[in-house]
Design a protein around this motif. Structure first.
Motif, PDB file in Angstrom:
ATOM      1  N   GLN A  48       4.707  32.818 -55.105  1.00 23.66           N
ATOM      2  CA  GLN A  48       6.084  32.930 -54.997  1.00 23.66           C
ATOM      3  C   GLN A  48       6.842  32.852 -56.143  1.00 23.66           C
ATOM      4  O   GLN A  48       7.763  34.231 -55.827  1.00 23.66           O
ATOM      5  CB  GLN A  48       6.659  32.212 -54.042  1.00 23.66           C
ATOM      6  CG  GLN A  48       8.065  32.623 -53.492  1.00 23.66           C
ATOM      7  CD  GLN A  48       7.815  34.807 -53.076  1.00 23.66           C
ATOM      8  OE1 GLN A  48       7.039  35.220 -52.691  1.00 23.66           O
ATOM      9  NE2 GLN A  48       8.581  35.822 -52.957  1.00 23.66           N
ATOM     10  N   ALA A  49       6.438  31.713 -56.717  1.00 27.16           N
ATOM     11  CA  ALA A  49       7.947  31.192 -58.300  1.00 27.16           C
ATOM     12  C   ALA A  49       7.380  31.495 -58.957  1.00 27.16           C
ATOM     13  O   ALA A  49       8.064  32.326 -60.187  1.00 27.16           O
ATOM     14  CB  ALA A  49       7.639  30.019 -57.913  1.00 27.16           C
ATOM     15  N   TYR A  50       6.030  31.968 -59.365  1.00 30.36           N
ATOM     16  CA  TYR A  50       5.353  32.714 -60.466  1.00 30.36           C
ATOM     17  C   TYR A  50       4.607  32.977 -61.176  1.00 30.36           C
ATOM     18  O   TYR A  50       3.712  33.429 -61.789  1.00 30.36           O
ATOM     19  CB  TYR A  50       4.411  31.246 -61.689  1.00 30.36           C
ATOM     20  CG  TYR A  50       5.750  29.878 -61.090  1.00 30.36           C
ATOM     21  CD1 TYR A  50       6.695  29.455 -62.802  1.00 30.36           C
ATOM     22  CD2 TYR A  50       5.523  28.594 -60.853  1.00 30.36           C
ATOM     23  CE1 TYR A  50       7.611  28.774 -63.113  1.00 30.36           C
ATOM     24  CE2 TYR A  50       6.234  27.504 -61.101  1.00 30.36           C
ATOM     25  CZ  TYR A  50       7.193  27.855 -61.855  1.00 30.36           C
ATOM     26  OH  TYR A  50       8.608  26.211 -61.742  1.00 30.36           O
ATOM     27  N   GLY A  51       4.481  33.851 -59.628  1.00 32.59           N
ATOM     28  CA  GLY A  51       3.310  34.684 -59.988  1.00 32.59           C
ATOM     29  C   GLY A  51       1.702  34.792 -59.907  1.00 32.59           C
ATOM     30  O   GLY A  51       1.559  33.595 -59.781  1.00 32.59           O
ATOM     31  N   THR A  52       1.002  35.425 -60.257  1.00 32.36           N
ATOM     32  CA  THR A  52      -0.737  35.090 -59.863  1.00 32.36           C
ATOM     33  C   THR A  52      -0.968  35.294 -61.902  1.00 32.36           C
ATOM     34  O   THR A  52      -2.654  35.104 -61.826  1.00 32.36           O
ATOM     35  CB  THR A  52      -1.103  36.040 -59.460  1.00 32.36           C
ATOM     36  OG1 THR A  52      -1.257  37.525 -59.644  1.00 32.36           O
ATOM     37  CG2 THR A  52      -1.217  35.950 -57.857  1.00 32.36           C
ATOM     38  N   SER A  53      -0.268  35.952 -62.807  1.00 28.90           N
ATOM     39  CA  SER A  53      -1.167  35.992 -63.900  1.00 28.90           C
ATOM     40  C   SER A  53      -0.776  34.656 -65.179  1.00 28.90           C
ATOM     41  O   SER A  53      -1.806  35.186 -65.879  1.00 28.90           O
ATOM     42  CB  SER A  53       0.067  37.022 -64.841  1.00 28.90           C
ATOM     43  OG  SER A  53       1.297  36.365 -64.750  1.00 28.90           O
ATOM     44  N   GLY A  54      -0.007  34.225 -64.828  1.00 31.70           N
ATOM     45  CA  GLY A  54      -0.902  32.451 -65.304  1.00 31.70           C
ATOM     46  C   GLY A  54       0.600  32.656 -66.482  1.00 31.70           C
ATOM     47  O   GLY A  54       1.247  33.404 -66.650  1.00 31.70           O
ATOM     48  N   GLN A  55       0.429  31.809 -66.424  1.00 31.88           N
ATOM     49  CA  GLN A  55       1.624  31.074 -67.356  1.00 31.88           C
ATOM     50  C   GLN A  55       0.740  30.173 -69.316  1.00 31.88           C
ATOM     51  O   GLN A  55      -0.322  30.033 -69.193  1.00 31.88           O
ATOM     52  CB  GLN A  55       2.687  29.626 -67.295  1.00 31.88           C
ATOM     53  CG  GLN A  55       3.291  30.094 -65.722  1.00 31.88           C
ATOM     54  CD  GLN A  55       4.524  31.235 -66.223  1.00 31.88           C
ATOM     55  OE1 GLN A  55       4.519  31.676 -67.417  1.00 31.88           O
ATOM     56  NE2 GLN A  55       4.366  32.548 -64.933  1.00 31.88           N
ATOM     57  N   PRO A  56       1.072  30.732 -70.563  1.00 31.40           N
ATOM     58  CA  PRO A  56       0.285  30.179 -71.218  1.00 31.40           C
ATOM     59  C   PRO A  56       1.072  28.473 -71.594  1.00 31.40           C
ATOM     60  O   PRO A  56       2.426  28.240 -71.691  1.00 31.40           O
ATOM     61  CB  PRO A  56       0.808  31.029 -72.090  1.00 31.40           C
ATOM     62  CG  PRO A  56       2.396  31.634 -71.906  1.00 31.40           C
ATOM     63  CD  PRO A  56       2.718  30.913 -70.473  1.00 31.40           C
ATOM     64  N   PHE A  95      -5.530  17.725 -68.358  1.00 30.28           N
ATOM     65  CA  PHE A  95      -6.575  18.176 -69.280  1.00 30.28           C
ATOM     66  C   PHE A  95      -6.871  19.565 -69.671  1.00 30.28           C
ATOM     67  O   PHE A  95      -7.488  20.573 -70.322  1.00 30.28           O
ATOM     68  CB  PHE A  95      -7.915  17.706 -68.504  1.00 30.28           C
ATOM     69  CG  PHE A  95      -7.764  16.110 -69.047  1.00 30.28           C
ATOM     70  CD1 PHE A  95      -7.453  15.856 -70.046  1.00 30.28           C
ATOM     71  CD2 PHE A  95      -8.454  15.104 -68.529  1.00 30.28           C
ATOM     72  CE1 PHE A  95      -6.981  13.445 -70.311  1.00 30.28           C
ATOM     73  CE2 PHE A  95      -8.489  13.618 -68.545  1.00 30.28           C
ATOM     74  CZ  PHE A  95      -7.857  13.215 -69.722  1.00 30.28           C
ATOM     75  N   ALA A  96      -6.854  20.289 -68.285  1.00 30.79           N
ATOM     76  CA  ALA A  96      -6.808  21.728 -68.146  1.00 30.79           C
ATOM     77  C   ALA A  96      -5.501  22.840 -68.507  1.00 30.79           C
ATOM     78  O   ALA A  96      -6.213  24.036 -68.799  1.00 30.79           O
ATOM     79  CB  ALA A  96      -7.208  22.197 -66.735  1.00 30.79           C
ATOM     80  N   ALA A  97      -4.701  21.823 -68.724  1.00 29.41           N
ATOM     81  CA  ALA A  97      -3.529  23.093 -69.187  1.00 29.41           C
ATOM     82  C   ALA A  97      -3.644  24.085 -70.307  1.00 29.41           C
ATOM     83  O   ALA A  97      -3.502  25.143 -70.440  1.00 29.41           O
ATOM     84  CB  ALA A  97      -1.782  22.298 -69.148  1.00 29.41           C
ATOM     85  N   PRO A  98      -3.853  23.189 -71.213  1.00 28.62           N
ATOM     86  CA  PRO A  98      -4.114  23.972 -72.986  1.00 28.62           C
ATOM     87  C   PRO A  98      -5.189  24.790 -73.129  1.00 28.62           C
ATOM     88  O   PRO A  98      -5.599  25.048 -74.218  1.00 28.62           O
ATOM     89  CB  PRO A  98      -4.331  22.369 -73.749  1.00 28.62           C
ATOM     90  CG  PRO A  98      -3.643  21.191 -73.234  1.00 28.62           C
ATOM     91  CD  PRO A  98      -4.232  21.485 -72.105  1.00 28.62           C
ATOM     92  N   ILE A  99      -6.101  24.119 -72.286  1.00 25.93           N
ATOM     93  CA  ILE A  99      -7.489  25.318 -72.390  1.00 25.93           C
ATOM     94  C   ILE A  99      -7.477  26.042 -71.085  1.00 25.93           C
ATOM     95  O   ILE A  99      -8.712  26.946 -71.683  1.00 25.93           O
ATOM     96  CB  ILE A  99      -8.882  24.467 -72.585  1.00 25.93           C
ATOM     97  CG1 ILE A  99      -9.457  23.641 -71.375  1.00 25.93           C
ATOM     98  CG2 ILE A  99      -8.571  22.990 -73.482  1.00 25.93           C
ATOM     99  CD1 ILE A  99     -10.742  21.987 -71.534  1.00 25.93           C
TER     100      ILE A  99
END
Length: 295
Positions: free
Chosen positions: A120-128, A215-219
């Motif tokens: 609801q807050a950020y959608g499903t497309s993802g954030q870089p 760990f996952a955020a940058p990759i």
């Protein structure tokens, strides 16, 4: 060019390294699940959502507060541990004496709520989330140049996994934790506050999920469903290694990541199935898991 079963050796070794990266996440997440199940006897289905929260917190710290990756490695696990303690005190403490199914249903419901709020807050497309400057570049491993950000994940995950194993299996605190799950009345007789120990154990397991999220955020793409895509495989890893087995989760997580990488090289169509085929075979031969103990 050297080949193995018709596959160039360079390609094979590259897939093995990629498998180690996936195995790092499998091991770290399954370790948190194993700690929680082994100490609290709760099947924590929220682990994938908590992993996602760790990644989103990492992104939020950079996006809203300008706090970078290395500080996030310190802040996110602490915040996630506090959130885990809140969950344990608010919901889980009431179902410890009930059947495992109640814990599974409760944590599954929490997953739906957490993921729904983030969608609801950020959608499903993802954030870089960009790769930190200190982790840019590559390491020459002879047959390929491996991105430093990936190499860091493998080394750091292995170090955290082994440190957790040592803490639980080779220290006095770990012996208290194991004793509290088997005979809490006796442990209380030694003046140890068992409820507080249980709460902190759950918080520690959630902190491990938070670290995996950092760990996952940058990759990986930081999306609300990144945890749900991973948690099924992680549960399979825990079952294969043995429910509650710390070393089983570590060894099985890395090993299955490598096997998954090999299957992508020799038979890509089966790469998404190999983990579950192995789980079925292990359950038929040794229902308690490779490192588990019979009830």
């Amino acid at each position: 060019m050297t080949e193995v079963f018709g596959v160039p050796l360079v390609l094979l070794l590259g897939q093995l390294l990629l498998g180690l990266i996936n195995g790092s996440f499998y091991a770290l997440l399954s370790l948190g699940l194993a700690v929680i199940f082994g100490m609290l006897n709760i099947i924590n289905f929220t682990h994938g959502a908590l992993f996602m929260m760790g990644a989103f917190l990492t992104w939020m710290l950079l996006h809203y507060l300008g706090i970078g990756y290395w500080w996030a490695l310190l802040i996110v696990p602490v915040v996630m541990m506090g959130f885990g303690i809140l969950i344990e005190q608010t919901f889980l403490r009431w179902i410890y004496k009930l059947d495992h199914l109640y814990g599974l249903l409760l944590t599954f419901g929490l997953v739906m709520i957490i993921e729904g709020l983030f969608v609801q807050a950020y959608g499903t497309s993802g954030q870089p989330y960009g790769i930190p400057p200190s982790l840019r570049g590559a390491v020459d491993v002879g047959f390929m140049k491996m991105p430093l950000s990936r190499a860091w994940v493998i080394v750091a995950s292995l170090a955290i996994c082994l440190a957790t194993w040592f803490l639980i299996e080779r220290t006095r605190l770990g012996s208290y934790l194991r004793a509290a799950t088997e005979n809490p009345t006796l442990v209380r007789a030694f003046g140890i506050n068992v409820p507080v120990m249980i709460t902190l154990t759950y918080g520690f397991g959630v902190a491990l999920a938070g670290i995996a999220g950092v760990f996952a955020a940058p990759i990986q793409a930081v999306t609300p469903h990144m945890g749900s895509h991973l948690i099924i495989v992680v549960f399979a890893v825990v079952v294969i290694g043995g429910m509650g087995s710390i070393m089983g989760s570590i060894v099985t997580g890395f090993a299955l990541g490598v096997l998954e990488g090999l299957s992508k090289t020799f038979y890509p169509e089966a790469s998404n199935l190999v983990v579950f085929v192995i789980m079925i075979i292990v359950l038929l031969v040794k229902p308690a898991g490779l490192f588990g103990k019979e009830a």
